[in-house]
Every structure is written in C-alpha cells, then in structure tokens.
Design a protein around this motif. Structure first.
Motif, short mmCIF file in Angstrom:
data_model
loop_
_atom_site.label_atom_id
_atom_site.label_comp_id
_atom_site.label_asym_id
_atom_site.label_seq_id
_atom_site.Cartn_x
_atom_site.Cartn_y
_atom_site.Cartn_z
N UNK A 211 -6.25 8.29 -14.47
CA UNK A 211 -6.65 8.71 -13.13
C UNK A 211 -5.85 7.99 -12.06
N UNK A 212 -5.50 6.73 -12.31
CA UNK A 212 -4.72 5.96 -11.35
C UNK A 212 -3.94 4.91 -12.11
N UNK A 213 -2.67 4.73 -11.75
CA UNK A 213 -1.84 3.78 -12.47
C UNK A 213 -0.86 3.14 -11.50
N UNK A 214 -0.53 1.85 -11.74
CA UNK A 214 0.40 1.10 -10.91
C UNK A 214 1.64 0.80 -11.73
N UNK A 215 2.81 1.10 -11.19
CA UNK A 215 4.06 0.98 -11.94
C UNK A 215 5.04 0.13 -11.17
N UNK A 216 5.63 -0.84 -11.85
CA UNK A 216 6.61 -1.71 -11.22
C UNK A 216 6.60 -3.08 -11.86
N UNK A 217 6.94 -4.10 -11.07
CA UNK A 217 6.96 -5.46 -11.56
C UNK A 217 5.76 -6.25 -11.08
N UNK A 218 6.00 -7.51 -10.74
CA UNK A 218 4.90 -8.40 -10.35
C UNK A 218 4.21 -7.94 -9.07
N UNK B 149 -7.20 18.02 -14.24
CA UNK B 149 -7.07 16.57 -14.21
C UNK B 149 -6.18 16.17 -13.04
N UNK B 150 -6.57 15.11 -12.35
CA UNK B 150 -5.82 14.61 -11.21
C UNK B 150 -5.43 13.17 -11.46
N UNK B 151 -4.14 12.89 -11.30
CA UNK B 151 -3.61 11.56 -11.56
C UNK B 151 -2.88 11.03 -10.33
N UNK B 152 -3.28 9.86 -9.87
CA UNK B 152 -2.62 9.19 -8.74
C UNK B 152 -1.71 8.10 -9.29
N UNK B 153 -0.42 8.22 -9.01
CA UNK B 153 0.59 7.31 -9.53
C UNK B 153 1.08 6.42 -8.39
N UNK B 154 1.03 5.11 -8.57
CA UNK B 154 1.37 4.18 -7.50
C UNK B 154 2.55 3.30 -7.88
N UNK B 155 3.78 3.74 -7.61
CA UNK B 155 4.94 2.89 -7.88
C UNK B 155 5.04 1.74 -6.88
N UNK B 156 5.63 0.65 -7.34
CA UNK B 156 5.95 -0.47 -6.46
C UNK B 156 7.40 -0.39 -6.07
N UNK B 157 8.15 -1.46 -6.38
CA UNK B 157 9.58 -1.48 -6.06
C UNK B 157 10.36 -0.72 -7.13
N UNK B 158 10.87 0.44 -6.77
CA UNK B 158 11.67 1.26 -7.67
C UNK B 158 13.04 1.46 -7.00
N UNK B 159 14.10 1.33 -7.78
CA UNK B 159 15.45 1.42 -7.22
C UNK B 159 15.83 2.87 -6.94
N UNK B 160 15.49 3.32 -5.75
CA UNK B 160 15.83 4.67 -5.28
C UNK B 160 16.38 4.54 -3.85
N UNK B 161 16.64 5.67 -3.23
CA UNK B 161 17.13 5.67 -1.85
C UNK B 161 16.01 5.77 -0.83
N UNK B 162 14.78 5.46 -1.22
CA UNK B 162 13.65 5.67 -0.32
C UNK B 162 13.77 4.86 0.96
N UNK C 197 -0.49 15.77 -10.46
CA UNK C 197 -0.14 14.36 -10.33
C UNK C 197 0.44 14.12 -8.94
N UNK C 198 0.05 13.03 -8.34
CA UNK C 198 0.50 12.69 -6.99
C UNK C 198 1.21 11.35 -7.05
N UNK C 199 2.48 11.34 -6.65
CA UNK C 199 3.21 10.08 -6.59
C UNK C 199 2.85 9.42 -5.27
N UNK C 200 1.94 8.50 -5.34
CA UNK C 200 1.50 7.75 -4.17
C UNK C 200 2.40 6.52 -4.04
N UNK C 201 1.84 5.35 -3.92
CA UNK C 201 2.59 4.11 -3.74
C UNK C 201 1.60 2.97 -3.77
N UNK C 202 2.08 1.76 -4.00
CA UNK C 202 1.20 0.60 -3.80
C UNK C 202 0.72 0.55 -2.35
N UNK C 203 1.48 1.17 -1.44
CA UNK C 203 1.06 1.25 -0.05
C UNK C 203 -0.16 2.15 0.12
N UNK C 204 -0.53 2.87 -0.93
CA UNK C 204 -1.77 3.63 -0.91
C UNK C 204 -2.99 2.74 -1.14
#
Length: 268
Positions: free
Chosen positions: A236-243, A182-195, A141-148
């Motif tokens: 295979x690919x998922x987007x996580x976050x809000x609007x 299996x390969x999974x691309x995970x695309x978080x949006x705005x997540x409350x971290x120190x990024x 699994x790869x934590x990508x981003x909506x910026x991907x």
C-alpha cells in the motif's frame, strides 16, 4: 522473499512520465517482463526514443498527453483503454518538482505544480478506474515522494502536491477495495534523475542544477526494480532510497527533533 511474477504477457501497463527518469526505467523493466505497454508524457519524440530502446516494440504504444489539461484526461483514458482492450496497471510517474521558497514563488507556479502532480494524477486515475472495475479489477500506482510524508525548504508546493496525493488515494482505497482495485503509493527518496534540473523556480523557469542528493542517489533503474517488486507484492505504501528513507520514522516518533534538524539541514 516473494518473487516478482514474470508472467506479464497478457497484462497491460500504462506509465506516465515515461520519457525520462523513473518512468523511463519502469518502461524497460516491464518490457523485459513482456507486458504490453502504453507510454505517456508531453514529449512525443522522447517517448519514441524510449520505445525504440525496448526489445519488443510491437507491444509498446505511444500516447502523448499533458497532465495540465485535465479536461482531456478522461478522453485519454478512454483512448488508452481502446489500445489493447484493457488496462491492468496505471503507474502515475509524471510530475514536476520545485526549488524556491514559498514567499518567492508566484501563486500561478504553485497552482501549476498542483495541477500537474495532483489534479492531473487524480483526473487520469478516475478516468481509467471505471474500465478497470468493468474488467474485474486492476492496480493504480502513484509515484509520490518522501516529500509526501514531510516538507522542507524550497519544496512547499511540491510537498503540498505529494501530501495531497496521499490523502486522496488513501481515501479512495477505502472506497474501491471491494472492486478488486489496489492502490499503491510509492515514495522515492534521492534517485539520480533530472528532477532537480527540471524543477520549477519561483518564476517558473527550470532550476537547471543537479542537487547533491540526486547526484549521489540510487539509480533510476534500481528504483524502478524496487517499484516493480512493491507493486507485485501489493504494497500500500513503500519508501525507496537510501538512509534518507529513515526520515519518515524520525518525523513520526521525534517530530520536534526532526523539525530542528530540518531547520539546520543543507537544502540546495
């Protein structure tokens, strides 16, 4: 909806970026599912803090590494394989963001972002894949981003590194599917971290400011729960976050309007 498989007692999960943010919360989530864990990042002290927060510490092994040191990552994969005898799931959660305009960013800083986010992830994944194949399969699994999926101001190298992950691992998926990988691309949006606090500026110094989007975003624990679910369901690919996740479809179907929107959007 399919429930998460809680029978993880004989599963080994290796998580990078495990000393903070989404990676740390993934450690706690899989620890609650009784998985055996290998946790990695550069900060060994913080890794032990995370381990000490786990309910079953005997099944949590600290393996520090630096993704910038790609020549050592094949060795680190071999070391990880030896800890429990196999690795069933590698979650590439480590990474660094950016807060600087392209023309104001030194090329060596752009290269560092690519080395951490892209080449480090590629090298570590290639290091563990032969062992997974020999053991009958596994998941990367790869934590990508909506910026991907699109780029915006002050994120040029960061967006490039995430776009590169999609191109590489989409291609790799077609080559290893018959090996039960299996390969999974995970695309978080705005997540409350120190990024955003740790994001690199043009000269390589930390940004040091919390973005409004991160401040008001989904919790890291909530994001981790969605990631666990997506991996369990073999997405295979998922987007996580809000609007903000709707921006992927906005760009796909209305690219010109989306570009106009980005030019006017507030970006900190």
């Amino acid at each position: 909806m399919k429930m998460i498989d809680t029978d993880m007692k004989n599963k080994v999960v290796w998580i990078t970026g495990a000393s903070s943010g989404i990676g740390e919360e993934l450690v706690y989530a899989y620890n609650k599912l009784d998985a055996k864990l290998i946790i990695s990042s550069r900060n060994r002290d913080e890794l032990f803090r995370v381990k000490n927060n786990c309910k079953n510490q005997i099944n949590v092994h600290v393996l520090s590494l630096d993704l910038r040191d790609t020549e050592q990552l094949e060795y680190k994969a071999k070391e990880a394989q030896k800890i429990f005898g196999h690795v069933d799931l590698l979650i590439n959660s480590a990474g660094v963001s950016q807060r600087s305009r392209a023309m104001d960013t030194a090329i060596n800083i752009e290269q560092e972002i690519m080395n951490i986010n892209f080449w480090g992830t590629v090298a570590l994944s290639k290091g563990i894949l032969p062992y997974m194949m020999a053991n009958g399969g596994g998941t990367v699994a790869i934590i990508s981003s909506l910026m991907g999926k699109f780029g915006t101001r002050q994120r040029s190298a960061y967006a490039a590194s995430k776009h590169a992950l999609h191109g590489y691992f989409d291609s790799l998926r077609t080559e290893v599917f018959d090996k039960n990988i299996h390969i999974s691309l995970i695309c978080p949006g705005f997540i409350k971290t120190n990024i955003s606090l740790n994001a690199l500026t043009g000269n390589g110094h930390p940004h040091g400011l919390m973005d409004e989007g991160q401040e008001n975003g989904m919790s890291a624990a909530g994001c981790a729960a969605e990631i666990v679910k997506a991996i369990d369901q073999k997405k295979e690919e998922v987007y996580i976050g809000g609007k903000e996740t709707k921006a992927v479809l906005f760009k796909r179907f209305f690219p010109a309007r989306f570009s106009a929107y980005l030019r006017k959007a507030k970006v900190t």
